[in-house]
Write a protein that holds these residues in place. Structure first.
Motif, PDB file in Angstrom:
ATOM      1  N   ARG A   1       0.837  -1.196   0.000  1.00 16.28           N
ATOM      2  CA  ARG A   1       0.000   0.000   0.000  1.00 16.28           C
ATOM      3  C   ARG A   1       0.872   1.246   0.000  1.00 16.28           C
ATOM      4  O   ARG A   1       1.933   1.278   0.610  1.00 16.28           O
ATOM      5  N   ALA A   2       0.372   2.269  -0.678  1.00 17.67           N
ATOM      6  CA  ALA A   2       1.136   3.515  -0.782  1.00 17.67           C
ATOM      7  C   ALA A   2       0.832   4.476   0.354  1.00 17.67           C
ATOM      8  O   ALA A   2       1.584   5.423   0.589  1.00 17.67           O
ATOM      9  N   ASP A   3      -0.270   4.267   1.082  1.00 18.66           N
ATOM     10  CA  ASP A   3      -0.714   5.229   2.093  1.00 18.66           C
ATOM     11  C   ASP A   3      -0.093   4.949   3.459  1.00 18.66           C
ATOM     12  O   ASP A   3      -0.777   4.923   4.474  1.00 18.66           O
ATOM     13  N   GLN A   4       1.210   4.753   3.508  1.00 18.55           N
ATOM     14  CA  GLN A   4       1.908   4.508   4.770  1.00 18.55           C
ATOM     15  C   GLN A   4       3.341   5.007   4.643  1.00 18.55           C
ATOM     16  O   GLN A   4       3.864   5.151   3.544  1.00 18.55           O
ATOM     17  N   GLY A   5       3.929   5.292   5.778  1.00 18.34           N
ATOM     18  CA  GLY A   5       5.280   5.816   5.763  1.00 18.34           C
ATOM     19  C   GLY A   5       6.299   4.751   5.393  1.00 18.34           C
ATOM     20  O   GLY A   5       5.996   3.560   5.354  1.00 18.34           O
ATOM     21  N   GLU A   6       7.522   5.214   5.135  1.00 20.04           N
ATOM     22  CA  GLU A   6       8.590   4.273   4.805  1.00 20.04           C
ATOM     23  C   GLU A   6       8.987   3.476   6.046  1.00 20.04           C
ATOM     24  O   GLU A   6       9.154   4.042   7.125  1.00 20.04           O
ATOM     25  N   PRO A   7       9.136   2.154   5.920  1.00 23.44           N
ATOM     26  CA  PRO A   7       9.559   1.347   7.069  1.00 23.44           C
ATOM     27  C   PRO A   7      11.027   1.577   7.387  1.00 23.44           C
ATOM     28  O   PRO A   7      11.778   2.139   6.579  1.00 23.44           O
ATOM     29  N   GLY A   8      11.447   1.138   8.558  1.00 21.11           N
ATOM     30  CA  GLY A   8      12.845   1.275   8.933  1.00 21.11           C
ATOM     31  C   GLY A   8      13.774   0.569   7.968  1.00 21.11           C
ATOM     32  O   GLY A   8      14.883   1.035   7.696  1.00 21.11           O
ATOM     33  N   ASP A   9      13.320  -0.564   7.452  1.00 17.52           N
ATOM     34  CA  ASP A   9      14.073  -1.297   6.433  1.00 17.52           C
ATOM     35  C   ASP A   9      13.249  -1.268   5.147  1.00 17.52           C
ATOM     36  O   ASP A   9      12.239  -1.969   5.032  1.00 17.52           O
ATOM     37  N   PRO A  10      13.638  -0.443   4.159  1.00 16.04           N
ATOM     38  CA  PRO A  10      12.857  -0.306   2.928  1.00 16.04           C
ATOM     39  C   PRO A  10      13.217  -1.345   1.867  1.00 16.04           C
ATOM     40  O   PRO A  10      12.875  -1.182   0.697  1.00 16.04           O
TER      41      PRO A  10
ATOM     42  N   THR B   1      16.458   4.507  -0.148  1.00 14.09           N
ATOM     43  CA  THR B   1      15.750   4.856   1.090  1.00 14.09           C
ATOM     44  C   THR B   1      14.251   4.637   1.012  1.00 14.09           C
ATOM     45  O   THR B   1      13.572   4.683   2.025  1.00 14.09           O
ATOM     46  N   ARG B   2      13.725   4.400  -0.206  1.00 15.29           N
ATOM     47  CA  ARG B   2      12.289   4.229  -0.384  1.00 15.29           C
ATOM     48  C   ARG B   2      11.983   2.860  -0.999  1.00 15.29           C
ATOM     49  O   ARG B   2      12.705   2.386  -1.870  1.00 15.29           O
ATOM     50  N   VAL B   3      10.879   2.252  -0.528  1.00 12.80           N
ATOM     51  CA  VAL B   3      10.477   0.948  -1.045  1.00 12.80           C
ATOM     52  C   VAL B   3      10.205   1.018  -2.540  1.00 12.80           C
ATOM     53  O   VAL B   3      10.639   0.153  -3.305  1.00 12.80           O
ATOM     54  N   ALA B   4       9.493   2.060  -2.974  1.00 12.09           N
ATOM     55  CA  ALA B   4       9.165   2.185  -4.396  1.00 12.09           C
ATOM     56  C   ALA B   4      10.432   2.226  -5.253  1.00 12.09           C
ATOM     57  O   ALA B   4      10.480   1.636  -6.343  1.00 12.09           O
ATOM     58  N   ASP B   5      11.453   2.910  -4.784  1.00 11.92           N
ATOM     59  CA  ASP B   5      12.694   2.997  -5.554  1.00 11.92           C
ATOM     60  C   ASP B   5      13.423   1.657  -5.597  1.00 11.92           C
ATOM     61  O   ASP B   5      14.047   1.310  -6.613  1.00 11.92           O
ATOM     62  N   ASN B   6      13.354   0.895  -4.518  1.00 14.80           N
ATOM     63  CA  ASN B   6      13.981  -0.427  -4.541  1.00 14.80           C
ATOM     64  C   ASN B   6      13.220  -1.382  -5.469  1.00 14.80           C
ATOM     65  O   ASN B   6      13.827  -2.229  -6.127  1.00 14.80           O
ATOM     66  N   ILE B   7      11.888  -1.240  -5.537  1.00 16.79           N
ATOM     67  CA  ILE B   7      11.115  -2.032  -6.500  1.00 16.79           C
ATOM     68  C   ILE B   7      11.524  -1.647  -7.920  1.00 16.79           C
ATOM     69  O   ILE B   7      11.740  -2.509  -8.783  1.00 16.79           O
ATOM     70  N   ALA B   8      11.643  -0.339  -8.164  1.00 16.95           N
ATOM     71  CA  ALA B   8      12.059   0.128  -9.489  1.00 16.95           C
ATOM     72  C   ALA B   8      13.469  -0.351  -9.827  1.00 16.95           C
ATOM     73  O   ALA B   8      13.776  -0.626 -10.998  1.00 16.95           O
ATOM     74  N   ALA B   9      14.315  -0.473  -8.808  1.00 14.25           N
ATOM     75  CA  ALA B   9      15.681  -0.943  -9.040  1.00 14.25           C
ATOM     76  C   ALA B   9      15.689  -2.408  -9.479  1.00 14.25           C
ATOM     77  O   ALA B   9      16.498  -2.815 -10.317  1.00 14.25           O
ATOM     78  N   VAL B  10      14.779  -3.208  -8.911  1.00 12.24           N
ATOM     79  CA  VAL B  10      14.659  -4.596  -9.358  1.00 12.24           C
ATOM     80  C   VAL B  10      14.227  -4.621 -10.824  1.00 12.24           C
ATOM     81  O   VAL B  10      14.772  -5.377 -11.639  1.00 12.24           O
ATOM     82  N   ALA B  11      13.255  -3.759 -11.171  1.00  9.81           N
ATOM     83  CA  ALA B  11      12.794  -3.682 -12.561  1.00  9.81           C
ATOM     84  C   ALA B  11      13.940  -3.278 -13.487  1.00  9.81           C
ATOM     85  O   ALA B  11      14.115  -3.844 -14.579  1.00  9.81           O
ATOM     86  N   ALA B  12      14.745  -2.302 -13.059  1.00  9.99           N
ATOM     87  CA  ALA B  12      15.869  -1.844 -13.882  1.00  9.99           C
ATOM     88  C   ALA B  12      16.914  -2.943 -14.049  1.00  9.99           C
ATOM     89  O   ALA B  12      17.522  -3.089 -15.119  1.00  9.99           O
ATOM     90  N   THR B  13      17.121  -3.737 -13.001  1.00  6.13           N
ATOM     91  CA  THR B  13      18.071  -4.844 -13.083  1.00  6.13           C
ATOM     92  C   THR B  13      17.575  -5.900 -14.061  1.00  6.13           C
ATOM     93  O   THR B  13      18.345  -6.449 -14.854  1.00  6.13           O
ATOM     94  N   LEU B  14      16.277  -6.184 -14.022  1.00  7.24           N
ATOM     95  CA  LEU B  14      15.705  -7.137 -14.965  1.00  7.24           C
ATOM     96  C   LEU B  14      15.844  -6.636 -16.401  1.00  7.24           C
ATOM     97  O   LEU B  14      16.104  -7.420 -17.323  1.00  7.24           O
ATOM     98  N   GLU B  15      15.676  -5.333 -16.569  1.00 10.75           N
ATOM     99  CA  GLU B  15      15.843  -4.751 -17.902  1.00 10.75           C
ATOM    100  C   GLU B  15      17.279  -4.962 -18.396  1.00 10.75           C
ATOM    101  O   GLU B  15      17.522  -5.299 -19.563  1.00 10.75           O
ATOM    102  N   ALA B  16      18.238  -4.772 -17.490  1.00  9.57           N
ATOM    103  CA  ALA B  16      19.639  -4.978 -17.855  1.00  9.57           C
ATOM    104  C   ALA B  16      19.911  -6.443 -18.198  1.00  9.57           C
ATOM    105  O   ALA B  16      20.717  -6.743 -19.095  1.00  9.57           O
ATOM    106  N   MET B  17      19.237  -7.350 -17.512  1.00 10.16           N
ATOM    107  CA  MET B  17      19.405  -8.769 -17.816  1.00 10.16           C
ATOM    108  C   MET B  17      18.897  -9.087 -19.212  1.00 10.16           C
ATOM    109  O   MET B  17      19.454  -9.944 -19.910  1.00 10.16           O
TER     110      MET B  17
END
Length: 208
Positions: A76-85, A107-123
């Motif tokens: 869910r997007a309607d919550q703050g960032e957790p201590g471990d994103p 520092t943000r969960v959304a950015d780490n999700i996007a980073a996984v997507a970017a890594t898959l793109e590189a693969m």
């Protein structure tokens, strides 16, 4: 078994100690960038996994984070960032292999999700420029990651299915919860323990 929450970080992956801001955001019409939101990040991930042959995202993919999930099953997007994103994405290939990528450098969960997507793109670029054999070799390390603990392992219930009764699950849960309370330094996550109990009970039939 993989839980969507709390974060199921794979064995063997080191944790990041100094996180940084990411630049995965969208460009504003007025100039500059805005932060990527959860919907945009998960869409990028879905699109990349689809390009890798994943067809049923709801069945074949688990996005594990420390965020609560909504009715869609996504963070869910309607919550703050957790201590471990951190984010750990598990998916099943068309060949039946389970693969995993875990990233927590931002520092943000959304950015780490996007980073996984970017890594898959590189693969995928490896396949375009080096061929499928090289890409398969590159993915071999992800295939070799240890599977996450099952609900029975988390509860400490023997793997023999003949011991899998509702009373055994309840007794094991109480014992593990007691140990966690008595020994604060035990590496047991109560949220994971509760989810393991619920998963184990859901898999069993009959009365207590």
């Amino acid at each position: 078994m993989v839980f969507k929450t709390p974060l199921q970080w794979p064995q063997g992956y080191p944790k990041t100690t100094a996180r940084k801001l990411a630049q995965f955001g969208a460009r504003r019409e007025s100039g500059g960038f805005r932060s990527l939101n959860m919907t945009e990040a998960t869409r990028r991930l879905r699109d990349e996994l689809a390009r890798h042959g994943v067809r049923d995202h709801d069945v074949d993919v688990v996005i594990s984070t420390n965020l609560n999930v909504g009715v869609s099953g996504l963070p869910r997007a309607d919550q703050g960032e957790p201590g471990d994103p951190g984010v750990s994405v598990y998916w099943e290939t068309s060949g039946g292999k389970t693969r995993n990528m875990a990233i927590d450098i931002y520092t943000r969960v959304a950015d780490n999700i996007a980073a996984v997507a970017a890594t898959l793109e590189a693969m995928r670029a490896i396949e375009r420029h080096g061929g499928k054999v090289i890409q398969d070799k590159a993915f071999a390390g992800f295939d070799a990651l240890p599977a996450p603990d099952s609900c029975w392992q988390i509860l400490g219930v023997p793997s023999d299915p003949r011991t899998h009764t509702k009373q055994a699950v309840i007794d094991a849960f109480k014992e593990m919860a007691r140990r966690t309370h008595d020994h604060r330094n035990m590496p047991i996550d109560m949220n994971a323990l509760v989810k393991a109990r619920d998963e184990a009970l859901a898999s069993l039939r009959g009365d207590l």
